[in-house]
Design a protein around this motif. Structure first.
Motif, short mmCIF file in Angstrom:
data_model
loop_
_atom_site.label_atom_id
_atom_site.label_comp_id
_atom_site.label_asym_id
_atom_site.label_seq_id
_atom_site.Cartn_x
_atom_site.Cartn_y
_atom_site.Cartn_z
N ASP A 84 34.41 30.33 35.59
CA ASP A 84 35.67 30.12 36.27
C ASP A 84 36.25 31.45 36.73
N LEU A 85 36.53 31.58 38.01
CA LEU A 85 37.08 32.79 38.60
C LEU A 85 38.17 32.41 39.58
N SER A 86 38.86 33.41 40.14
CA SER A 86 39.83 33.13 41.20
C SER A 86 39.43 33.93 42.43
N LEU A 123 36.37 37.74 45.29
CA LEU A 123 36.41 37.03 44.02
C LEU A 123 36.95 37.96 42.95
N THR A 124 37.91 37.51 42.20
CA THR A 124 38.44 38.29 41.09
C THR A 124 37.72 37.84 39.83
N ILE A 125 36.97 38.78 39.22
CA ILE A 125 36.19 38.43 38.04
C ILE A 125 36.99 38.70 36.77
N TRP A 126 36.41 38.40 35.63
CA TRP A 126 37.08 38.48 34.33
C TRP A 126 37.60 39.86 34.00
N THR A 127 37.05 40.92 34.59
CA THR A 127 37.54 42.29 34.36
C THR A 127 38.68 42.64 35.30
N LYS A 128 39.10 41.68 36.11
CA LYS A 128 40.14 41.83 37.14
C LYS A 128 39.66 42.66 38.33
N GLU A 129 38.38 42.95 38.38
CA GLU A 129 37.77 43.64 39.51
C GLU A 129 37.56 42.62 40.64
N VAL A 130 37.75 43.05 41.87
CA VAL A 130 37.57 42.17 43.03
C VAL A 130 36.22 42.47 43.67
#
Length: 118
Positions: A11-13, A59-66
């Motif tokens: 799940d990502l944003s 995509l914003t991954i779990w590390t908040k990196e885009v």
């Protein structure tokens, strides 16, 4: 029902960028990512997209990196006012795939440990 997918879904944003071919204008549309793996992505949005077309996405991954990626729409379904899409990543760099693979391993180990502690 058994999940027979090759990759675990994450799940990502994110957001999708809609550009006209040869044009300078870019429309940004928020997407709700329902699942993602190193092979592809499932997401929902209120914007109609075209099967077979390629889109850019952040995509914003779990590390908040885009992560800036390219997606080809392979399936679509409309439910009420929302469109649900499936897309394959196009030319995703190996380092990005590895980040997703590592996250999958960590999440699998956490799930195993949680199961053992019950």
């Amino acid at each position: 029902m058994e999940d027979r997918r090759r990759s675990k879904r994450l799940d990502l944003s994110g957001e999708i960028l809609i550009k006209e071919l040869g044009g300078n204008s870019v429309e940004t549309c928020e997407i709700k990512i329902t699942d993602a793996s190193s092979a592809g992505i499932g997401f929902s949005t209120d914007k109609q997209l075209t099967i077979g077309d390629n889109y850019e996405a952040n995509l914003t991954i779990w590390t908040k990196e885009v992560l800036h990626v390219f997606i080809q729409i392979v399936r679509a379904k409309k439910v009420d006012d929302t469109y649900h899409y499936g897309g394959s990543f196009i030319g995703m760099p190996e380092d990005v795939k590895k980040r997703i693979d590592v996250y999958e391993l960590v999440e699998d180990e956490k799930a195993k440990l949680a199961g053992e502690n019950k």
